[in-house]
Motif scaffolding. Sequence first.
Motif, short mmCIF file in Angstrom:
data_model
loop_
_atom_site.label_atom_id
_atom_site.label_comp_id
_atom_site.label_asym_id
_atom_site.label_seq_id
_atom_site.Cartn_x
_atom_site.Cartn_y
_atom_site.Cartn_z
N LEU A 22 0.85 -1.12 0.14
CA LEU A 22 -0.01 -0.03 -0.01
C LEU A 22 0.89 1.38 -0.09
CD1 LEU A 22 -3.01 -0.50 2.51
CD2 LEU A 22 -3.05 -0.43 0.00
N SER A 23 1.95 1.11 0.84
CA SER A 23 2.76 2.35 1.07
C SER A 23 4.08 2.63 -0.32
CB SER A 23 3.82 2.27 2.09
OG SER A 23 2.93 2.34 3.23
N ASN A 24 3.95 1.18 -1.04
CA ASN A 24 4.62 1.50 -2.19
C ASN A 24 4.22 0.28 -3.10
OD1 ASN A 24 6.71 1.33 -4.04
ND2 ASN A 24 8.04 0.47 -2.90
N PRO A 25 3.21 0.89 -4.10
CA PRO A 25 2.89 -0.28 -4.90
C PRO A 25 3.84 -0.65 -6.05
CG PRO A 25 1.34 1.64 -4.87
CD PRO A 25 2.34 1.84 -4.00
N ALA A 26 4.93 -0.21 -5.86
CA ALA A 26 6.11 -0.80 -7.09
C ALA A 26 6.93 -1.42 -6.03
CB ALA A 26 6.60 0.41 -7.58
N LEU A 27 6.54 -2.16 -4.79
CA LEU A 27 7.44 -2.84 -4.05
C LEU A 27 8.21 -4.04 -4.88
CD1 LEU A 27 6.82 -3.96 -0.49
CD2 LEU A 27 7.37 -5.73 -2.23
N LEU B 52 -3.40 7.31 -1.98
CA LEU B 52 -2.44 8.22 -2.08
C LEU B 52 -1.81 8.67 -0.76
CD1 LEU B 52 -4.00 10.57 -4.88
CD2 LEU B 52 -2.09 9.25 -5.00
N VAL B 53 -2.78 8.85 0.29
CA VAL B 53 -2.21 8.82 1.65
C VAL B 53 -0.87 7.87 1.88
CG1 VAL B 53 -2.56 8.88 4.18
CG2 VAL B 53 -4.04 10.07 2.47
N PHE B 54 -1.27 6.49 1.43
CA PHE B 54 -0.12 5.56 1.70
C PHE B 54 1.14 5.75 1.02
CE2 PHE B 54 -4.05 3.20 3.40
CZ PHE B 54 -3.30 2.82 4.68
N MET B 55 0.63 5.84 -0.47
CA MET B 55 1.75 6.07 -1.27
C MET B 55 2.63 7.42 -1.12
SD MET B 55 -0.13 5.57 -5.06
CE MET B 55 -1.62 4.52 -5.06
N LEU B 56 2.19 8.34 -0.29
CA LEU B 56 3.14 9.47 -0.42
C LEU B 56 3.71 9.62 1.06
CD1 LEU B 56 0.38 12.14 -1.80
CD2 LEU B 56 2.55 11.21 -2.78
N GLU B 57 3.68 8.34 1.67
CA GLU B 57 4.19 8.30 3.02
C GLU B 57 5.60 8.90 3.10
OE1 GLU B 57 4.62 5.06 6.60
OE2 GLU B 57 3.44 4.66 4.99
N LYS B 58 6.44 8.28 2.14
CA LYS B 58 7.75 8.61 2.23
C LYS B 58 8.18 9.77 1.45
CE LYS B 58 9.03 3.78 3.23
NZ LYS B 58 9.83 2.62 2.59
N GLU C 178 -1.60 18.67 5.30
CA GLU C 178 -2.46 19.49 4.39
C GLU C 178 -3.23 18.42 3.36
OE1 GLU C 178 -2.13 22.63 0.66
OE2 GLU C 178 -0.11 22.38 1.91
N PHE C 179 -2.45 17.42 3.04
CA PHE C 179 -2.87 16.46 2.05
C PHE C 179 -4.18 15.91 2.64
CE2 PHE C 179 -3.10 12.49 -0.42
CZ PHE C 179 -3.27 13.01 -1.52
N ASN C 180 -3.83 15.22 3.92
CA ASN C 180 -4.77 14.55 4.73
C ASN C 180 -6.14 15.33 4.67
OD1 ASN C 180 -2.95 12.49 4.71
ND2 ASN C 180 -2.63 12.69 7.04
N ASN C 181 -6.14 16.47 4.77
CA ASN C 181 -7.37 17.34 4.89
C ASN C 181 -8.02 17.70 3.53
OD1 ASN C 181 -7.57 17.34 7.73
ND2 ASN C 181 -5.96 18.84 7.74
N TYR D 259 -9.90 5.26 10.43
CA TYR D 259 -8.80 5.59 9.11
C TYR D 259 -7.41 5.47 9.56
CZ TYR D 259 -7.23 9.12 5.49
OH TYR D 259 -6.55 9.56 4.57
N MET D 260 -6.69 4.71 8.45
CA MET D 260 -5.39 4.43 8.34
C MET D 260 -5.06 3.47 9.59
SD MET D 260 -3.89 6.17 6.09
CE MET D 260 -2.17 6.13 6.39
#
Length: 391
Positions: free
Chosen positions: A237-242, A277-283, A292-295, A383-384
Amino acid sequence: MKMKIDVNDLFHDAKSNDTYVKVCAPMVRYSKVQFRTLVKNYGVDLCFTPMILADSFCQNEKARTNEFITTVNDSPLVVQFAANNVDDFLDATKLIYSYADGVDLNCGCPQRWAMKDGYGCALLSQPELIHSLLRTVRNNFPSNFSVSVKIRILHELKKTITMCQQLEKCGIDFMTVHGRTPVQKSGDMINVDSLREVCETVRIPVIANGGIKTLDDADQLHKTVKCSGVMAASAILSNPALFSGSNKTPFSCIRLWMDMKDKSEDRITFQCYHHHLVFMLEKILTKKQKQEFNNLGTFENVDIFLKRYVLNSYDYNISHNINCDIDDYVTCHFDDKITTKHSSKCRGCSKSVCYCICDKYDQNATTGNYFSSFVINNDGIEYMDSNIFDE
C-alpha cells in the motif's frame, strides 16, 4: 465469462524459473480493482480481492455491488470469502465463478468481530468445518478454478504441521500461511522456522505472508523458507511498486493512479482515491505537507496538490509502457435463484425461518443499508488503522 487463467500455472512457471509468485494480499477496502490493476504494472503476479462476507454477498445486492467490481483484464484474480457454513461459501463461489480464477477461504483474520461471528481465525479450532467448506467447493468446480485457504500458524509447530497436512487433503490447490499466531500483532516477528517446516512438509504450493517491507525481504523469505509465493500487504500500500524493486512509490506510479481515476472517475470513490495516495506519499511528503494533504476533500484539490508539490518536475510526456486500461468493466450477472434464496433469510441469524429478535437487521435489509452498517458498527477500523491487514 472472462477468460480463465489457471493459477496453478503461475506456481509451475515460477518454480521452473527458480523464482516465486509475487502476491498482493486481500486488504479490507483497499484491494479493489483499481489498486489491483495498478500493482500488476509493477511486478505483482496474483491479486486477491478484499475479504468479502459470503453471507452478505449472497443476501444483499449492495454488498455485491460494493465488494466485487472487475474488468476484462483483472486476472489472475482470487476472490477471498469469510464464511462459517458450507451453503454460504458454495453459493457465493457460484456467484463469482464466471468472473474470477479462484476462491479463497479466510481462516486468518484475527479481528474481534470476525472471531465473534465464527469467521477467520475462529475456524482454526474447527478443522472439520474447514474441511467441509473446502472439500465441498473443490468438488463443485473444475480443476482450472483454484480453491485455496489463508491461515495463521498455531502456537505449537506440530499442530501447525498437522493442520496444514489436513488442509492439503481437502484437495485445495495452494495455501497462504501467515507467519504469526492469531494473538500476535502486525509488528511482531514472524516465525520463519514454522513457515519453513510447512513448506517442506506439504506438497502443494505455499504462499508465505508477513513482515515483507521490500523486494529484498521477499527474496530473502523465499530463499529461507523455500515457499512458492510471497504475499505483501501494508508495504505494498505504501509502495505499490514494491515487487519491481523500488524503495518508495515512483512518480510514474502516482501518475498512473491519477490516469486511472480520470478514466473511471464514476467507478472510484474519492475516499479510495485519496486514501491510497495517503499511503503512497508516506515517504515522499513532509510532515506539514501530509497534514495538508490529509485534509483535502475533492478530486480536483488532490490533483492540484500532486501537480504542485509531488509531480512539479515530472515529465508528463514520458511513455509509461504500462497498462492503464481500467475502463473496460465487466457487467456481472448473478444467478437470481441463488440471490433470491439467500435474500429471504433473516439478516440477524441467517436462517430462512427466524427465531431471534432481528428487527434492526430486517429494517436494514429492506433499506439496503445492512452491509454498510455492518462494516461501520462491527469492523472497528479507523482511518489508517493497520488492523485492516491480515498481516
